[in-house]
Motif scaffolding. Sequence first.
Motif, PDB file in Angstrom:
ATOM      1  N   VAL A 158      -0.323 -12.060 -11.842  1.00 48.53           N
ATOM      2  CA  VAL A 158      -1.462 -11.410 -12.496  1.00 48.53           C
ATOM      3  C   VAL A 158      -2.052 -10.304 -11.633  1.00 48.53           C
ATOM      4  CG1 VAL A 158      -3.760 -11.777 -13.487  1.00 48.53           C
ATOM      5  CG2 VAL A 158      -1.994 -13.547 -13.721  1.00 48.53           C
ATOM      6  N   LEU A 159      -2.173 -10.554 -10.317  1.00 48.28           N
ATOM      7  CA  LEU A 159      -2.943  -9.673  -9.447  1.00 48.28           C
ATOM      8  C   LEU A 159      -2.096  -8.661  -8.685  1.00 48.28           C
ATOM      9  CD1 LEU A 159      -5.479 -12.325  -8.129  1.00 48.28           C
ATOM     10  CD2 LEU A 159      -5.837 -10.582  -9.890  1.00 48.28           C
ATOM     11  N   TYR A 160      -0.820  -8.576  -8.995  1.00 48.76           N
ATOM     12  CA  TYR A 160       0.018  -7.481  -8.481  1.00 48.76           C
ATOM     13  C   TYR A 160       0.283  -6.511  -9.619  1.00 48.76           C
ATOM     14  CZ  TYR A 160       1.166  -8.921  -3.728  1.00 48.76           C
ATOM     15  OH  TYR A 160       1.098  -9.212  -2.385  1.00 48.76           O
ATOM     16  N   SER A 161       0.407  -5.239  -9.279  1.00 51.34           N
ATOM     17  CA  SER A 161       0.574  -4.235 -10.326  1.00 51.34           C
ATOM     18  C   SER A 161       1.238  -2.982  -9.773  1.00 51.34           C
ATOM     19  CB  SER A 161      -0.774  -3.877 -10.944  1.00 51.34           C
ATOM     20  OG  SER A 161      -0.634  -2.843 -11.902  1.00 51.34           O
ATOM     21  N   ALA A 162       1.932  -2.266 -10.653  1.00 53.72           N
ATOM     22  CA  ALA A 162       2.566  -1.002 -10.289  1.00 53.72           C
ATOM     23  C   ALA A 162       1.909   0.174 -10.998  1.00 53.72           C
ATOM     24  CB  ALA A 162       4.053  -1.049 -10.619  1.00 53.72           C
ATOM     25  N   THR A 163       0.725  -0.014 -11.525  1.00 52.31           N
ATOM     26  CA  THR A 163       0.056   1.024 -12.314  1.00 52.31           C
ATOM     27  C   THR A 163      -0.348   2.230 -11.468  1.00 52.31           C
ATOM     28  OG1 THR A 163      -2.041  -0.159 -12.002  1.00 52.31           O
ATOM     29  CG2 THR A 163      -0.827  -0.579 -14.049  1.00 52.31           C
ATOM     30  N   THR A 164      -0.501   2.050 -10.158  1.00 52.12           N
ATOM     31  CA  THR A 164      -0.894   3.160  -9.286  1.00 52.12           C
ATOM     32  C   THR A 164       0.298   3.950  -8.774  1.00 52.12           C
ATOM     33  OG1 THR A 164      -0.863   1.690  -7.348  1.00 52.12           O
ATOM     34  CG2 THR A 164      -2.950   1.922  -8.532  1.00 52.12           C
ATOM     35  N   GLY A 165       1.510   3.592  -9.194  1.00 56.00           N
ATOM     36  CA  GLY A 165       2.705   4.280  -8.722  1.00 56.00           C
ATOM     37  C   GLY A 165       3.414   3.554  -7.607  1.00 56.00           C
ATOM     38  N   SER A 166       2.839   2.476  -7.102  1.00 60.69           N
ATOM     39  CA  SER A 166       3.488   1.627  -6.101  1.00 60.69           C
ATOM     40  C   SER A 166       3.108   0.180  -6.380  1.00 60.69           C
ATOM     41  CB  SER A 166       3.064   2.025  -4.685  1.00 60.69           C
ATOM     42  OG  SER A 166       1.660   1.928  -4.540  1.00 60.69           O
ATOM     43  N   CYS A 167       4.031  -0.714  -6.092  1.00 59.03           N
ATOM     44  CA  CYS A 167       3.819  -2.135  -6.390  1.00 59.03           C
ATOM     45  C   CYS A 167       2.998  -2.762  -5.263  1.00 59.03           C
ATOM     46  CB  CYS A 167       5.168  -2.843  -6.534  1.00 59.03           C
ATOM     47  SG  CYS A 167       5.027  -4.575  -7.023  1.00 59.03           S
ATOM     48  N   ILE A 168       1.718  -3.015  -5.539  1.00 56.09           N
ATOM     49  CA  ILE A 168       0.819  -3.545  -4.512  1.00 56.09           C
ATOM     50  C   ILE A 168      -0.098  -4.599  -5.114  1.00 56.09           C
ATOM     51  CG2 ILE A 168       0.830  -1.454  -3.093  1.00 56.09           C
ATOM     52  CD1 ILE A 168      -1.842  -0.701  -4.423  1.00 56.09           C
ATOM     53  N   ALA A 169      -0.723  -5.371  -4.220  1.00 53.17           N
ATOM     54  CA  ALA A 169      -1.726  -6.339  -4.657  1.00 53.17           C
ATOM     55  C   ALA A 169      -3.003  -5.613  -5.038  1.00 53.17           C
ATOM     56  CB  ALA A 169      -2.015  -7.336  -3.540  1.00 53.17           C
ATOM     57  N   GLN A 170      -3.834  -6.268  -5.808  1.00 58.39           N
ATOM     58  CA  GLN A 170      -5.116  -5.691  -6.191  1.00 58.39           C
ATOM     59  C   GLN A 170      -5.915  -5.367  -4.928  1.00 58.39           C
ATOM     60  OE1 GLN A 170      -7.282  -7.742  -9.370  1.00 58.39           O
ATOM     61  NE2 GLN A 170      -9.173  -7.428  -8.221  1.00 58.39           N
ATOM     62  N   PRO A 171      -6.315  -4.098  -4.760  1.00 60.49           N
ATOM     63  CA  PRO A 171      -6.984  -3.689  -3.517  1.00 60.49           C
ATOM     64  C   PRO A 171      -8.283  -4.461  -3.286  1.00 60.49           C
ATOM     65  CG  PRO A 171      -6.322  -1.779  -4.832  1.00 60.49           C
ATOM     66  CD  PRO A 171      -6.149  -2.977  -5.706  1.00 60.49           C
ATOM     67  N   GLY A 172      -8.628  -4.567  -1.999  1.00 63.73           N
ATOM     68  CA  GLY A 172      -9.882  -5.234  -1.652  1.00 63.73           C
ATOM     69  C   GLY A 172      -9.659  -6.574  -0.979  1.00 63.73           C
ATOM     70  N   LEU A 173     -10.556  -7.491  -1.233  1.00 66.46           N
ATOM     71  CA  LEU A 173     -10.529  -8.795  -0.578  1.00 66.46           C
ATOM     72  C   LEU A 173      -9.267  -9.573  -0.914  1.00 66.46           C
ATOM     73  CD1 LEU A 173     -11.976 -10.910   1.165  1.00 66.46           C
ATOM     74  CD2 LEU A 173     -13.117 -11.725  -0.921  1.00 66.46           C
ATOM     75  N   TYR A 174      -8.805  -9.496  -2.163  1.00 69.58           N
ATOM     76  CA  TYR A 174      -7.614 -10.256  -2.555  1.00 69.58           C
ATOM     77  C   TYR A 174      -6.391  -9.835  -1.739  1.00 69.58           C
ATOM     78  CZ  TYR A 174      -3.447 -11.695  -5.053  1.00 69.58           C
ATOM     79  OH  TYR A 174      -2.217 -12.204  -5.350  1.00 69.58           O
ATOM     80  N   ALA A 175      -6.178  -8.530  -1.617  1.00 68.38           N
ATOM     81  CA  ALA A 175      -5.020  -8.037  -0.866  1.00 68.38           C
ATOM     82  C   ALA A 175      -5.068  -8.508   0.580  1.00 68.38           C
ATOM     83  CB  ALA A 175      -4.966  -6.521  -0.938  1.00 68.38           C
ATOM     84  N   LEU A 176      -6.268  -8.497   1.173  1.00 68.47           N
ATOM     85  CA  LEU A 176      -6.428  -8.944   2.550  1.00 68.47           C
ATOM     86  C   LEU A 176      -6.110 -10.428   2.696  1.00 68.47           C
ATOM     87  CD1 LEU A 176      -7.411  -7.969   5.383  1.00 68.47           C
ATOM     88  CD2 LEU A 176      -9.676  -8.811   4.735  1.00 68.47           C
ATOM     89  N   LEU A 177      -6.676 -11.246   1.813  1.00 69.18           N
ATOM     90  CA  LEU A 177      -6.442 -12.686   1.869  1.00 69.18           C
ATOM     91  C   LEU A 177      -4.977 -13.027   1.588  1.00 69.18           C
ATOM     92  CD1 LEU A 177      -9.635 -14.052   0.059  1.00 69.18           C
ATOM     93  CD2 LEU A 177      -9.125 -14.101   2.509  1.00 69.18           C
ATOM     94  N   ASP A 178      -4.372 -12.322   0.629  1.00 72.80           N
ATOM     95  CA  ASP A 178      -2.978 -12.588   0.285  1.00 72.80           C
ATOM     96  C   ASP A 178      -2.060 -12.294   1.464  1.00 72.80           C
ATOM     97  OD1 ASP A 178      -0.924 -13.182  -1.854  1.00 72.80           O
ATOM     98  OD2 ASP A 178      -0.315 -11.141  -1.328  1.00 72.80           O
ATOM     99  N   ASN A 179      -2.353 -11.219   2.190  1.00 77.55           N
ATOM    100  CA  ASN A 179      -1.531 -10.858   3.344  1.00 77.55           C
ATOM    101  C   ASN A 179      -1.664 -11.870   4.472  1.00 77.55           C
ATOM    102  OD1 ASN A 179       0.369  -8.880   3.660  1.00 77.55           O
ATOM    103  ND2 ASN A 179      -1.081  -7.229   4.002  1.00 77.55           N
ATOM    104  N   TYR A 180      -2.883 -12.270   4.788  1.00 72.70           N
ATOM    105  CA  TYR A 180      -3.095 -13.245   5.864  1.00 72.70           C
ATOM    106  C   TYR A 180      -2.535 -14.617   5.483  1.00 72.70           C
ATOM    107  CZ  TYR A 180      -5.963 -10.288   8.870  1.00 72.70           C
ATOM    108  OH  TYR A 180      -6.396  -9.308   9.730  1.00 72.70           O
ATOM    109  N   LEU A 181      -2.676 -14.983   4.215  1.00 74.57           N
ATOM    110  CA  LEU A 181      -2.135 -16.268   3.758  1.00 74.57           C
ATOM    111  C   LEU A 181      -0.621 -16.280   3.872  1.00 74.57           C
ATOM    112  CD1 LEU A 181      -3.103 -18.957   2.525  1.00 74.57           C
ATOM    113  CD2 LEU A 181      -2.682 -17.977   0.265  1.00 74.57           C
ATOM    114  N   GLU A 182       0.002 -15.169   3.516  1.00 72.56           N
ATOM    115  CA  GLU A 182       1.463 -15.082   3.645  1.00 72.56           C
ATOM    116  C   GLU A 182       1.883 -15.142   5.110  1.00 72.56           C
ATOM    117  OE1 GLU A 182       5.234 -12.326   2.177  1.00 72.56           O
ATOM    118  OE2 GLU A 182       3.177 -11.661   1.804  1.00 72.56           O
ATOM    119  N   ALA A 183       1.100 -14.506   5.983  1.00 70.34           N
ATOM    120  CA  ALA A 183       1.429 -14.528   7.410  1.00 70.34           C
ATOM    121  C   ALA A 183       1.426 -15.952   7.962  1.00 70.34           C
ATOM    122  CB  ALA A 183       0.434 -13.658   8.186  1.00 70.34           C
TER     123      ALA A 183
END
Length: 348
Positions: A158-183
């Motif tokens: 749900v929270l990943y998207s390619a609408t901005t021209g690149s496939c990224i997580a929803q910017p902001g707190l979610y992207a930060l938490l998702d990256n640290y959680l994956e780490a």
Amino acid sequence: MNKTTDRSVSNEIKTAPFELNIWLGCFILITGNISTFGNIIIFSSRAFRNRACTVYLLVEAIVLIFFFDLVLLTRTLQKGFRIPVLSRYDAICRLRYFASQYTNLLAISLFILATTDRYLSTHRSQVLRKWSGRTSLAYKLVLACVIIWFVFGCHRLVLYSATTGSCIAQPGLYALLDNYLEAVISGLCPPVIIFVLSYLLMRSVRNTIQRQNLVLSNEQNSAAVKLTFLRKTDKQLTRMLLWQTLVAIPAFIPYTVQLIYSNVTENWSKSPEWVAWENVCVETIRLLSYTFFSTRLYITLISSGRLRREIFRIFRLRNDIQPTDGTLNTMDQTTAGGLTTIKRQTNL
């Protein structure tokens, strides 16, 4: 991948990330598929069928098909051959990043369960040994892992998207938490758990050898045979764990460091040359993170001469293998997909 157009940066450095994804990505993709399908053939053969450890490793091999042929393949197409399958199609973007986490965590969990099963089978406690080798329990745990990790990672659908021209997580707190959680979950925890279980497994085997030494004076012939077998087991186990450690370190640790570094330095001011070299390092680390799973069959072949002979026999006589008591005894100690499988011959 960060971009730089500064003329001070050589074209070789700029194109290196793409070349890495083409050549190294394709190499890992090919060797990973060979390893995965080889393990499927081995674990579905009559010689290895109907074992709890095999259930985990067979399902893991099936999961790795999607890991290589969806996750790594789309990465190679997007970041190597520059075919915009992720940045153009929103559905593929979401599916790919969900599968990246889901298949990785599911495969690691199944590998850990298989290792745990082997550890319990060599434990001196009879109560704990009873929990090993139970295929009905293995199927239940596999189903539990499938459901748990799906629920854990479904937010990416749900929270990943390619609408901005690149496939990224929803910017902001979610992207930060998702990256640290994956780490932490995908990068740091797997090698720590694998090292701990490997140490416990080796210690359990060596404790068994010490107990056999005590029995040796009373049952000279029988105990001597078992002790020789266990010493060979210990030697092969040590060799396998050494190779597994050598693969796990470059596969997991740099990946964890890179994720944390990317988050911390995201807003730092960097020179174009620094960004270019950073891209090279990031792509190399990301590709190396696939090697833990792509080398499983090869570590098996390197670690255990006994299992090498069994594997060659399976490939030669796959449709005609009828395991005898001698065959099963020969396979009491196996190393499968980077995992040493040690069967308890006696209750001590």
